[in-house]
Each structure stands twice: as structure tokens, then as C-alpha cells.
Scaffold this motif. Structure first.
Motif, PDB file in Angstrom:
ATOM      1  N   GLU A  74       1.483  -1.157   0.218  1.00 41.06           N
ATOM      2  CA  GLU A  74      -0.011  -0.099  -0.520  1.00 41.06           C
ATOM      3  C   GLU A  74       0.879   1.389  -0.139  1.00 41.06           C
ATOM      4  OE1 GLU A  74      -3.824   1.293  -0.444  1.00 41.06           O
ATOM      5  OE2 GLU A  74      -3.168  -0.377   0.371  1.00 41.06           O
ATOM      6  N   PRO A  75       0.790   2.333  -0.887  1.00 39.06           N
ATOM      7  CA  PRO A  75       1.564   3.212  -1.240  1.00 39.06           C
ATOM      8  C   PRO A  75       1.253   4.293  -0.111  1.00 39.06           C
ATOM      9  CG  PRO A  75       0.210   3.774  -2.660  1.00 39.06           C
ATOM     10  CD  PRO A  75      -0.381   2.470  -1.829  1.00 39.06           C
ATOM     11  N   LEU A  76       2.610   5.110   0.617  1.00 32.69           N
ATOM     12  CA  LEU A  76       1.916   6.158   1.590  1.00 32.69           C
ATOM     13  C   LEU A  76       2.190   7.163   1.088  1.00 32.69           C
ATOM     14  CD1 LEU A  76       4.116   4.602   3.790  1.00 32.69           C
ATOM     15  CD2 LEU A  76       2.234   4.628   4.207  1.00 32.69           C
ATOM     16  N   ARG A  77       2.734   7.591  -0.764  1.00 28.52           N
ATOM     17  CA  ARG A  77       2.608   8.290  -1.065  1.00 28.52           C
ATOM     18  C   ARG A  77       2.477   8.163  -2.446  1.00 28.52           C
ATOM     19  NH1 ARG A  77       7.265   7.101   1.379  1.00 28.52           N
ATOM     20  NH2 ARG A  77       7.293   7.784   2.825  1.00 28.52           N
ATOM     21  N   GLN A 253       8.870  -1.074  -9.524  1.00 36.24           N
ATOM     22  CA  GLN A 253       9.094  -1.491  -9.263  1.00 36.24           C
ATOM     23  C   GLN A 253       9.674  -0.542  -7.689  1.00 36.24           C
ATOM     24  OE1 GLN A 253      11.276  -4.705  -8.755  1.00 36.24           O
ATOM     25  NE2 GLN A 253      10.300  -5.899  -7.069  1.00 36.24           N
ATOM     26  N   ALA A 254      10.639  -0.444  -8.564  1.00 36.07           N
ATOM     27  CA  ALA A 254      11.181   0.576  -7.751  1.00 36.07           C
ATOM     28  C   ALA A 254      10.380   1.920  -6.495  1.00 36.07           C
ATOM     29  CB  ALA A 254      12.519   1.352  -8.196  1.00 36.07           C
ATOM     30  N   ALA A 255       9.333   2.054  -7.523  1.00 31.09           N
ATOM     31  CA  ALA A 255       8.821   3.842  -7.021  1.00 31.09           C
ATOM     32  C   ALA A 255       7.938   3.034  -5.916  1.00 31.09           C
ATOM     33  CB  ALA A 255       7.564   3.857  -7.942  1.00 31.09           C
ATOM     34  N   ALA A 256       7.429   2.398  -6.702  1.00 27.95           N
ATOM     35  CA  ALA A 256       6.954   1.496  -5.447  1.00 27.95           C
ATOM     36  C   ALA A 256       7.202   1.003  -3.892  1.00 27.95           C
ATOM     37  CB  ALA A 256       5.778  -0.341  -5.407  1.00 27.95           C
ATOM     38  N   LEU A 257       8.260   0.672  -4.088  1.00 28.20           N
ATOM     39  CA  LEU A 257       9.607   0.366  -2.872  1.00 28.20           C
ATOM     40  C   LEU A 257       8.952   2.379  -2.116  1.00 28.20           C
ATOM     41  CD1 LEU A 257      11.427  -0.289  -1.262  1.00 28.20           C
ATOM     42  CD2 LEU A 257      13.064  -0.403  -2.741  1.00 28.20           C
ATOM     43  N   ALA A 258       9.570   3.315  -2.937  1.00 27.37           N
ATOM     44  CA  ALA A 258      10.022   3.852  -2.555  1.00 27.37           C
ATOM     45  C   ALA A 258       8.292   4.771  -1.772  1.00 27.37           C
ATOM     46  CB  ALA A 258      10.508   4.921  -3.306  1.00 27.37           C
ATOM     47  N   ALA A 260       6.672   2.930   0.198  1.00 28.56           N
ATOM     48  CA  ALA A 260       6.208   2.315   1.222  1.00 28.56           C
ATOM     49  C   ALA A 260       6.619   2.492   2.104  1.00 28.56           C
ATOM     50  CB  ALA A 260       6.117   0.873   0.706  1.00 28.56           C
ATOM     51  N   LEU A 261       8.288   3.516   2.055  1.00 22.57           N
ATOM     52  CA  LEU A 261       8.579   3.716   3.544  1.00 22.57           C
ATOM     53  C   LEU A 261       8.790   4.407   3.529  1.00 22.57           C
ATOM     54  CD1 LEU A 261      12.344   4.016   0.891  1.00 22.57           C
ATOM     55  CD2 LEU A 261      11.946   2.205   3.097  1.00 22.57           C
ATOM     56  N   PRO A 262       8.730   4.738   5.619  1.00 24.70           N
ATOM     57  CA  PRO A 262       7.781   5.340   6.374  1.00 24.70           C
ATOM     58  C   PRO A 262       8.550   7.216   6.149  1.00 24.70           C
ATOM     59  CG  PRO A 262       8.845   3.430   7.333  1.00 24.70           C
ATOM     60  CD  PRO A 262       9.390   3.031   6.097  1.00 24.70           C
ATOM     61  N   ALA A 263       9.368   7.399   6.038  1.00 22.93           N
ATOM     62  CA  ALA A 263       9.984   8.211   5.688  1.00 22.93           C
ATOM     63  C   ALA A 263      11.408   8.575   4.436  1.00 22.93           C
ATOM     64  CB  ALA A 263      11.020   8.493   6.647  1.00 22.93           C
ATOM     65  N   LEU A 264      11.336   9.397   3.310  1.00 30.00           N
ATOM     66  CA  LEU A 264      11.541   9.672   2.310  1.00 30.00           C
ATOM     67  C   LEU A 264      12.313  11.141   1.859  1.00 30.00           C
ATOM     68  CD1 LEU A 264      12.648   8.062   0.068  1.00 30.00           C
ATOM     69  CD2 LEU A 264      10.059   8.940  -1.452  1.00 30.00           C
ATOM     70  N   PRO A 265      13.549  11.525   2.506  1.00 32.29           N
ATOM     71  CA  PRO A 265      14.345  12.932   3.449  1.00 32.29           C
ATOM     72  C   PRO A 265      14.391  13.168   1.936  1.00 32.29           C
ATOM     73  CG  PRO A 265      15.450  11.132   4.371  1.00 32.29           C
ATOM     74  CD  PRO A 265      14.128  10.508   3.929  1.00 32.29           C
ATOM     75  N   TYR A 266      14.936  12.063   1.370  1.00 29.48           N
ATOM     76  CA  TYR A 266      16.063  12.543  -0.353  1.00 29.48           C
ATOM     77  C   TYR A 266      15.409  12.124  -1.383  1.00 29.48           C
ATOM     78  CZ  TYR A 266      19.696  12.829   3.606  1.00 29.48           C
ATOM     79  OH  TYR A 266      20.565  13.191   3.847  1.00 29.48           O
ATOM     80  N   ALA A 267      15.300  12.793  -2.258  1.00 26.03           N
ATOM     81  CA  ALA A 267      15.389  12.343  -3.669  1.00 26.03           C
ATOM     82  C   ALA A 267      16.426  11.794  -3.999  1.00 26.03           C
ATOM     83  CB  ALA A 267      15.540  14.054  -5.381  1.00 26.03           C
ATOM     84  N   PRO A 293       5.393   8.812 -10.570  1.00 27.30           N
ATOM     85  CA  PRO A 293       4.705   8.620 -10.582  1.00 27.30           C
ATOM     86  C   PRO A 293       4.485   7.392 -10.093  1.00 27.30           C
ATOM     87  CG  PRO A 293       4.731   8.661 -12.739  1.00 27.30           C
ATOM     88  CD  PRO A 293       5.885   9.098 -12.231  1.00 27.30           C
ATOM     89  N   VAL A 294       3.855   6.670  -9.038  1.00 26.09           N
ATOM     90  CA  VAL A 294       3.390   5.635  -8.739  1.00 26.09           C
ATOM     91  C   VAL A 294       2.994   4.863  -9.746  1.00 26.09           C
ATOM     92  CG1 VAL A 294       3.516   4.134  -6.017  1.00 26.09           C
ATOM     93  CG2 VAL A 294       4.426   6.299  -5.979  1.00 26.09           C
ATOM     94  N   GLN A 295       3.120   3.956 -10.045  1.00 27.37           N
ATOM     95  CA  GLN A 295       2.023   3.429 -10.540  1.00 27.37           C
ATOM     96  C   GLN A 295       2.384   1.650 -11.370  1.00 27.37           C
ATOM     97  OE1 GLN A 295       1.690   6.225 -13.945  1.00 27.37           O
ATOM     98  NE2 GLN A 295       1.637   4.854 -15.553  1.00 27.37           N
ATOM     99  N   ARG A 296       1.867   0.753 -11.290  1.00 30.14           N
ATOM    100  CA  ARG A 296       2.476  -0.788 -12.450  1.00 30.14           C
ATOM    101  C   ARG A 296       3.235  -0.712 -13.705  1.00 30.14           C
ATOM    102  NH1 ARG A 296       3.621  -5.811 -10.989  1.00 30.14           N
ATOM    103  NH2 ARG A 296       2.833  -6.419  -8.806  1.00 30.14           N
ATOM    104  N   ILE A 297       3.570  -0.903 -14.662  1.00 30.23           N
ATOM    105  CA  ILE A 297       3.664  -0.446 -15.810  1.00 30.23           C
ATOM    106  C   ILE A 297       3.923  -2.061 -16.747  1.00 30.23           C
ATOM    107  CG2 ILE A 297       5.512  -0.140 -17.705  1.00 30.23           C
ATOM    108  CD1 ILE A 297       4.502   2.182 -16.502  1.00 30.23           C
ATOM    109  N   ASP A 298       2.791  -1.882 -17.526  1.00 31.59           N
ATOM    110  CA  ASP A 298       2.883  -2.981 -18.195  1.00 31.59           C
ATOM    111  C   ASP A 298       3.228  -3.253 -19.227  1.00 31.59           C
ATOM    112  OD1 ASP A 298       1.313  -4.255 -16.597  1.00 31.59           O
ATOM    113  OD2 ASP A 298      -0.962  -3.803 -17.616  1.00 31.59           O
TER     114      ASP A 298
END
Length: 331
Positions: A74-77, A253-258, A260-267, A293-298
Motif C-alpha cells: 500500500e503506497p504512503l505517497r 517496482q522501485a517507485a512502489a518501494l519508495a 512504502a517507506l515511512p520516511a523519504l528525506p532525499y530525492a 508517479p507510482v504506478q504499475r507498468i505493463d
């Protein structure tokens, strides 16, 4: 691995090999090969660099299987701030490379390129600072220096108000030594660990030894989203999510990981899609105004066909899946 492996036959039956042309040489290559996996949850990517042996490459396969067979968390952003990536080009080419990025607020600059010297690194960073005076600049040496070279170079490069320096030397103890010598010299430049995390049998040692101020983590090399979330939670260091020169499927997948992180202080280093002259989908995953954007890519079937390499390379990748699968079964 926190999920059950699908049958090998299923993986092979739904695997597609592609070769993407690149706009500029990056990591010494001008073409990027990858194997894409179509699964019940969508598409996953297995693109361990060709020189990696099965033991290391198997973590990349695990990540690809996870993306294809497991739902994203579940994305937090919904968008991720991303940096532009500047390869080790001549200073005269800096502007042309960075123009391909949409509103770069953060620029990651490659330094310590084999065959180049500090003078070229300084010129490249200086030109990026001149063109983008308000941007946050960070440098990445990819372990290209020894300790003495790193301290000397980072003292000079710190004049450009760097956000941090990524993996200036190999290993974890080397990072700790560089960090300590800079502090002793009165230079409070943050040190980021990348290869020391993803290529080490114990990624958490970076945190225990105080070798770095933050961790650069990639979904594929560390085995997937859940594996990285576990590492980040235990390390208690700031985290930057980066690309392993992924196609848009891997970037999703990498965007989905980012997300889901509780904090993301850096680009994050997830704007590498601009380095490709073609991609596996009709609309590549690219940043807008410095945000991805956070999205699945086909993958697009037409692109899979167009970008398919010669059969010899397809067979090589399928054999590699079998070899890495054996490693995952053993684990």
C-alpha cells in the motif's frame, strides 16, 4: 524470500528478453539487456548485470518474481521526488544531458570514471552547479577511488556544496575511514553506502560500523521490496531508493518501494528512464517536474517483439533464469 516460488516452467514460459538502446554510455554500456516476467499480479524485471554470477544475480531474480507474483505494498505517497543522473560526460556535454530531465531539482553526478581524472570531475560538477545553481548536487564514485584519492577528491569537490558522496571507495571499512578522515579535516560531507549494502552478505554492517550517513538501496539487487523494507527498518539510517538501470517495469517496482517507506528525506535515483532511447512500454515511466508517479507498468507486446535480441542472447538469459532459480531453491 517471503513468498513461495512459482514453478520454473511457468517462469520460463512467461519470460521475455529485451535489449534497450541507450542515449549515452552509462556504466560502460550503450545497450541494456533485461528479462521481463509476466505474472498474475503484473510484470516483473530480472536484469542483473551480465557479469554477475548466479549467487548474486539470484537476488535480482527474486525481485522480478516478487513483482510479477505479489501485489505491491500500500503506497504512503503517490509521487516520488527524483534526481537527474549525469554520466561522466565532458563538461561541454553537461547541459545537453540535463536538458532531457524535466525540472531537475537534484542532480547525481558520476565521478571517478576509469580513464578520467579529478580535473574532469571538478569541471563536470562545476558546470552542473553553474547551470543549476539552486539544485542539490550529489556525486557517485562507484568505488572508483582508494582511500587517499577519495579524501583528496572529496575535499576539492566539497567546495560545490554537495548533498552527499556515494560509495567513494570499495567496502564498508573503507567508507568508515574516508568518513572519519573528512570529519577530522573539518569537512562535514555526508557519505552514502551503495555497493557496500547491495553487494555485501550483511547489508546491516554499514549501520553497525557507522560507515555511512545514509543508504542507497535498490529493489532488484537486494531481493525485492519486502527484503529492502526489512533492511531499512533495521538499519535506522536515511534511505535513498535508486535504479539499477531498470526498464520502466523495474522502475515501477522501485517507485512502489519508495512509496512504502515511512520516511523519504532525499530525492530518489529513479529518473534513469531518460537514459534509454526506447523502452518496453508505449509511455515510459518518466518524471514530471522532478516527480515520478507510482504506478504499475505493463510491457507492450509490440515493444517486446521490436526489442527482442538475437536468439543466442535469449537462450543465454533463459539459462541464467534456470541457474538463479536453483540458487533460490537452495536458499
Amino acid at each position: 524470500m517471503s513468498f513461495e516460488l512459482p514453478p520454473l516452467a511457468d517462469l520460463l514460459a512467461h519470460s521475455y528478453v529485451v535489449r534497450l538502446p541507450m542515449r549515452v554510455k552509462f556504466r560502460g554500456i550503450t545497450q541494456r539487456e533485461a528479462l521481463l516476467i509476466e505474472g498474475p499480479e503484473g510484470w516483473g524485471e530480472f536484469s542483473a548485470f551480465v557479469e554477475y554470477a548466479p549467487a548474486e544475480a539470484s537476488r535480482w531474480l527474486s525481485a522480478g518474481i516478487e513483482a510479477a507474483y505479489q501485489p505491491f505494498p500500500e503506497p504512503l505517497r503517490t509521487t516520488i521526488p527524483v534526481n537527474a543522473t549525469l554520466p561522466a560526460v565532458a563538461a561541454s556535454e553537461v547541459g545537453a544531458v540535463l536538458e532531457k530531465y524535466d525540472a531537475p531539482h537534484t542532480i547525481k553526478i558520476k565521478v571517478a570514471e576509469q580513464g578520467q581524472g579529478l580535473e574532469q570531475d571538478l569541471a563536470r560538477v562545476a558546470e552542473a552547479r553553474r547551470l543549476y545553481p539552486q539544485a542539490a548536487l550529489r556525486v557517485d564514485a562507484n568505488m572508483g577511488w582508494d582511500i587517499g584519492q577519495a579524501v583528496h577528491a572529496l575535499k576539492a569537490l566539497s567546495e560545490f556544496d554537495l548533498q552527499y558522496a556515494e560509495q567513494p571507495v570499495p567496502g564498508i571499512t573503507g567508507l568508515a575511514e574516508v568518513r572519519e578522515q573528512l570529519r577530522t579535516a573539518g569537512i562535514d560531507l555526508k557519505i552514502a553506502a551503495d555497493e557496500a549494502v547491495r553487494k555485501h552478505t550483511d547489508p546491516l554492517e554499514v549501520s553497525r560500523l557507522g560507515a555511512a550517513d545514509l543508504m542507497v538501496i535498490k529493489a532488484q539487487p537486494l531481493g525485492g521490496i519486502q527484503a529492502v523494507l526489512d533492511i531499512a527498518q533495521q538499519a535506522e539510517l536515511d534511505v535513498v531508493v535508486s535504479s539499477a538501470l531498470d526498464t520502466s517495469v523495474g522502475l515501477s517496482q522501485a517507485a512502489a518501494l519508495a512509496s512504502a517507506l515511512p520516511a523519504l528525506p532525499y530525492a530518489c535515483g529513479l529518473s534513469t528512464g531518460t537514459l534509454f532511447a526506447d523502452d518496453v512500454c508505449t509511455e515510459p515511466l518518466l518524471a514530471t517536474a522532478g516527480y515520478l508517479p507510482v504506478q504499475r507498468i505493463d510491457a507492450d507486446p509490440r515493444k517486446l517483439k521490436q526489442l527482442r535480441p538475437e536468439q543466442q542472447r535469449v537462450d543465454w538469459w533463459l539459462r541464467r533464469v534456470e541457474q538463479c532459480y536453483e540458487q533460490l531453491v537452495k536458499a
